[in-house]
Structures are given as C-alpha cells and as structure tokens.
Design a protein around this motif. Structure first.
Motif, PDB file in Angstrom:
ATOM      1  N   ALA A   1       0.794  -1.246   0.035  1.00 48.46           N
ATOM      2  CA  ALA A   1      -0.043   0.019  -0.090  1.00 48.46           C
ATOM      3  C   ALA A   1       0.773   1.160  -0.205  1.00 48.46           C
ATOM      4  CB  ALA A   1      -0.877   0.013   1.224  1.00 48.46           C
ATOM      5  N   VAL A   2       0.243   2.225  -0.385  1.00 50.93           N
ATOM      6  CA  VAL A   2       1.203   3.385  -0.597  1.00 50.93           C
ATOM      7  C   VAL A   2       0.124   4.747   0.037  1.00 50.93           C
ATOM      8  CG1 VAL A   2       0.678   4.054  -2.815  1.00 50.93           C
ATOM      9  CG2 VAL A   2       2.404   5.192  -1.902  1.00 50.93           C
ATOM     10  N   SER A   3       0.806   5.374   0.932  1.00 52.44           N
ATOM     11  CA  SER A   3      -0.199   6.540   1.367  1.00 52.44           C
ATOM     12  C   SER A   3      -0.344   7.778   0.467  1.00 52.44           C
ATOM     13  CB  SER A   3       0.696   6.981   2.688  1.00 52.44           C
ATOM     14  OG  SER A   3      -0.177   8.106   3.145  1.00 52.44           O
ATOM     15  N   LEU A   4      -1.566   8.136   0.489  1.00 45.96           N
ATOM     16  CA  LEU A   4      -1.704   9.449  -0.245  1.00 45.96           C
ATOM     17  C   LEU A   4      -1.802  10.821   0.181  1.00 45.96           C
ATOM     18  CD1 LEU A   4      -4.117   8.177  -2.971  1.00 45.96           C
ATOM     19  CD2 LEU A   4      -2.084   8.474  -3.384  1.00 45.96           C
ATOM     20  N   GLU A   5      -0.945  10.642   1.528  1.00 44.70           N
ATOM     21  CA  GLU A   5      -1.006  11.725   2.005  1.00 44.70           C
ATOM     22  C   GLU A   5       0.200  12.490   1.680  1.00 44.70           C
ATOM     23  OE1 GLU A   5      -3.221  12.972   4.472  1.00 44.70           O
ATOM     24  OE2 GLU A   5      -4.074  11.071   4.783  1.00 44.70           O
ATOM     25  N   PRO A   6       0.107  13.771   1.114  1.00 50.41           N
ATOM     26  CA  PRO A   6       1.464  14.528   0.632  1.00 50.41           C
ATOM     27  C   PRO A   6       2.335  14.816   1.864  1.00 50.41           C
ATOM     28  CG  PRO A   6      -0.524  15.449  -0.159  1.00 50.41           C
ATOM     29  CD  PRO A   6      -0.957  14.726   0.902  1.00 50.41           C
ATOM     30  N   ARG A   7       3.685  14.704   1.802  1.00 47.97           N
ATOM     31  CA  ARG A   7       4.634  15.025   2.692  1.00 47.97           C
ATOM     32  C   ARG A   7       5.411  16.135   2.401  1.00 47.97           C
ATOM     33  NH1 ARG A   7       5.543   9.261   2.623  1.00 47.97           N
ATOM     34  NH2 ARG A   7       7.613   9.855   1.377  1.00 47.97           N
TER      35      ARG A   7
END
Lengths: 317, 128
Positions: free
Chosen positions: A123-129
């Motif tokens: 899985a990959v998070s879609l929260e921008p860092r």
C-alpha cells in the motif's frame, strides 16, 4: 554553591541520564520488535538460542565499549578539566551513538537480512509529505541567526585562545545534520503492508517526527555550544566571569537532557504503537527491496560522518 | 488514504494506480481540492519508475479528475470528471458483466455482487 559544586552536579546529572538511556533504550534495542526480529530483521525461530546469542553479545559489547569510552572521557574531564569540555562531551555522545549504532544496524542488515520475505501487494499513502510539516521555519531562522552572530563575534573579536577548528566543527555538525534531516524527510517511506496500512503509516509518521525532533535538539545543542564558545572567546566579560561560564554550560546541558528525555519518551511511545506491527523495512515487494535506510541517505550520512572525523583529525594534528 | 498495488494483478501498475485514485474519488475519500502526493513521493514509496506514476497522473488529468495547480501540485478536480458518453461508461460495465457470466455466475448472483460492491464503495467514503 561553588563552581566545582555546580560541575559535580552537572556530572551527576549526566551520569544518571546516561545510565537510564543505557538501560532503557540501548541495551535491548535489537529486540524492540519482539523475538521474531533482530533490529527489525525477521529471524527464524530459535535464533536467539544459536547465532542470535552471538549477535546479541556483539551488540552488548558494542554498547558497553561506547559507554566505557564516554565514561573514561567524562572521568578525564572530571579529574583534569577543563570543565567547558562537558558540553563538547555531550555532543560527542550523540555523534558516537548515532554513528556506531547505525553502522551496527547496517552491518546486521547486510549479514542477516539478505533475503527478506517478499509480499505481492503493498500500500502507498496518498498523504502528501512536505518539508514544512516537519520543520518549524522561524526556529530554523533563529538558529541560523545564532550561528551567524557567533561567527561575527568570533571573526571580529576572537581572543588569542580561540581555536578555529572548534567553531568550524560545530558549524559543520549543525549544517550537516540539517541536510541529513532534509534528506530524511524527503526520502521515501518503506512500503506499507496491504493489511493494516493505516496503523503502519501512523507508526512510520510518528517515527519520522521523532527522529526529526531528536536531530533538531542535537542541532540546538551544537548551536548552544557554538554560541557559548563564541561568547567566551569573543566577549571578555563572559570569559572573566566564572558564573556566566557556568550558566552557559548549564544551558548546554539542559538542552542535552531534553535530548535524552525526547529520545526515551519517543522510543517508548513508538514501541507501544508498533506492537504487533511488522517493522518498517523488514519485507520487500516485487518493486522495492527492504532496506534500513535508503542508500542515498546512508551515503550522505557516511560522507558527513567521514568529514567530521577528518575535521577532528585535522584539529588534533 | 491508501492505494494498494499488487504484482499479481493482471492490470499494469499505472492502471492500478489510476483505478485506485478513481475509487477513492468515487467513494468520497478524495474530495475536490484535496492534493495528491507528488509523482516523486509515490514513485519513491512504491519503488517504481517516476514515469509509471507520471503516466497514471496524466491519465487522471486527461479524464478531468485531477488538475495541476501551480504551487499546490496535483489536486482533485471533481468527483465526476469530464463529460463522458453514456456508451463509453457502459463499456467497462459490459466487459465486467461478460466476465462474470463466463465465470458461471447467475443473474441474481451478479446483481447481488454489484449491490455489495456499491455498498462497500459508499461505506468507504461515507458519502451519498
């Protein structure tokens, strides 16, 4: 209280903090993910009855040696002075710990984690860092001003006892750590397992914030030491007054204590959060190999550390 | 908010990403104006080529679901995307129905499955 009394108090404080950190943080560090892992590397059942026991012994020997070196250095300062070196010693603790333990961890990964388990999905998070989420820019501006003012003071009014390698090394430490922090924040997260991704993401986010905080405080520690050095060698009133020197050492040690407290509290929180979660970087996907730290960051770190050793060697010669 | 990719999935990786983002928009988890992470971040986290993610983002942009805003990166445009012909929308549905029929499912089972998927989609985003 006399100046020596204050110094003894500082030393006692250091010894207590170091002893707590030694027991609660460093000694069992490889086992923090449970007995199925060694430094986040998945190990077979019975590992700690065979090869694992040797690895643990090696780790304990390393921790003991590092602390022995630090204890000897502290004893030397205690008996022969000068006391100003206490603050430098505190910085040395952070550098030595980070370097040796990161080295050991990378070595363990190279030897034990050659074939990490491969999972088909990730899985990959879609929260921008963004950098701004991790850095407080006004604080960075204050630190930059302290460094600049220290250099102005040293260049304009530095006394005869001034030794340039000291401010150069301290500035190198601060700038290098800042660049490493940026690299760390910008580096990619290890892949998240497809099951319980939210918990894994939260753990990784907390872990990243904790690391950045520890590095931030380390930078503040070095900035405080640099400012104290500049005041002592560029402002004669400070050099002449023993109390002002005590105050400066006290401030540096207070920053150091907050570093140790942050380290311990953060580690405890992360251990609680990470219970039952697969350690980050303990498994690969078909797209990405498991790693302790991204290669580019490791290269940056060792380049920085090599430069530091070089600077220390030059200043000693 | 997560995208899941699977190396055993027959769809190419970029398509899995496009479909994943679309599902998040459809469920309401990704709302209008919300930013997507940079191509670099997603590619780095997944460990895939930058181009793979760039192609996926371009496709989403071409479908009107996201747009690039200066200084803010890629932003979700709308839940509905550009106007699409009814016939074009029906094509993937028809293809999926064909697969289900060929897979031996009865009409009733197919309707139940479609209802379940719709319900899951709505529950996920807490929308509609």
């Amino acid at each position: 209280m006399s100046a020596d009394g204050w110094n003894l108090l500082y030393t006692a404080l250091i010894v207590i903090a170091q002893a707590i950190a030694f027991k609660r943080y460093f000694w069992d560090m490889p086992l923090k993910n449970g007995l199925e892992f060694f430094f986040g590397i998945e190990v077979p059942q019975g590992f700690y009855e065979g090869v694992g026991a040797r690895w643990l012994r090696a780790w304990h020997a390393l921790v003991l040696s590092v602390n022995l070196i630090l204890a000897l250095a502290l004893a030397a300062i205690l008996f022969w002075g000068p006391w100003d070196l206490l603050a430098v010693w505190a910085g040395g603790v952070a550098v030595l710990h980070v370097a040796t333990f990161m080295g050991f961890r990378l070595y363990a990964r190279a030897k034990l984690g050659k074939n990490p388990p491969i999972k088909a999905s990730a899985a990959v998070s879609l929260e921008p860092r963004r950098l701004g989420d991790y850095f407080w820019w006004p604080g960075e501006a204050i630190m930059a001003s302290i460094i600049a003012l220290s250099w102005v003071l040293l260049c304009a009014r530095g006394d005869a006892r001034l030794r340039w390698p000291a401010p150069v090394t301290l500035t190198y430490l601060i700038v290098g750590l800042f660049l490493l922090e940026i690299g760390f924040v910008r580096m990619s997260f290890p892949p998240l397992p497809a099951d319980r991704p939210e918990e894994h993401r939260r753990w990784m986010e907390a872990s990243m914030r904790w690391s950045v905080r520890v590095w931030d405080i380390s930078r503040w520690l070095f900035a405080t030491v640099l400012a104290a050095y500049a005041l002592e060698h560029g402002w004669h009133a400070v050099a002449a007054n023993p109390w002002s020197r005590q105050l400066l050492i006290g401030i540096a040690l207070a920053v150091w204590v907050s570093l140790v407290v942050s380290l311990l509290r953060g580690e405890r929180r992360l251990t609680l959060m990470g219970r039952g979660l697969r350690p980050a970087g303990s498994w690969s996907t078909p797209f990405r190999t498991a790693e302790v730290v991204p290669r580019s960051l490791a290269v940056l770190f060792f380049a920085w550390f090599g430069g530091l050793i070089l600077l220390i060697a030059v200043s000693l010669s | 908010m997560f995208l899941t990719v699977d190396s055993e999935d027959k769809r190419p990786l970029y398509q899995q990403i496009v479909d994943g983002v679309k599902a998040l928009i459809a469920s309401g988890e990704l709302r209008e104006g919300m930013g997507l992470p940079s191509v670099r971040q997603v590619a780095g986290d997944l460990g895939v080529n930058l181009n793979t993610i760039a192609v996926a983002y371009r496709q989403l942009q071409a479908e009107g679901l996201v747009h690039v805003r200066h200084g803010a990166g890629t932003v979700v445009s709308s839940r509905h995307g550009r106007e699409v012909e009814e016939e074009e929308l029906r094509k993937p549905l028809r293809s999926a129905l064909t697969q289900l029929i060929l897979g031996g499912r009865s009409d009733r089972e197919i309707v139940t499955a479609v209802r379940r998927e719709l319900k899951l989609l709505h529950e996920r985003g807490g929308s509609r």
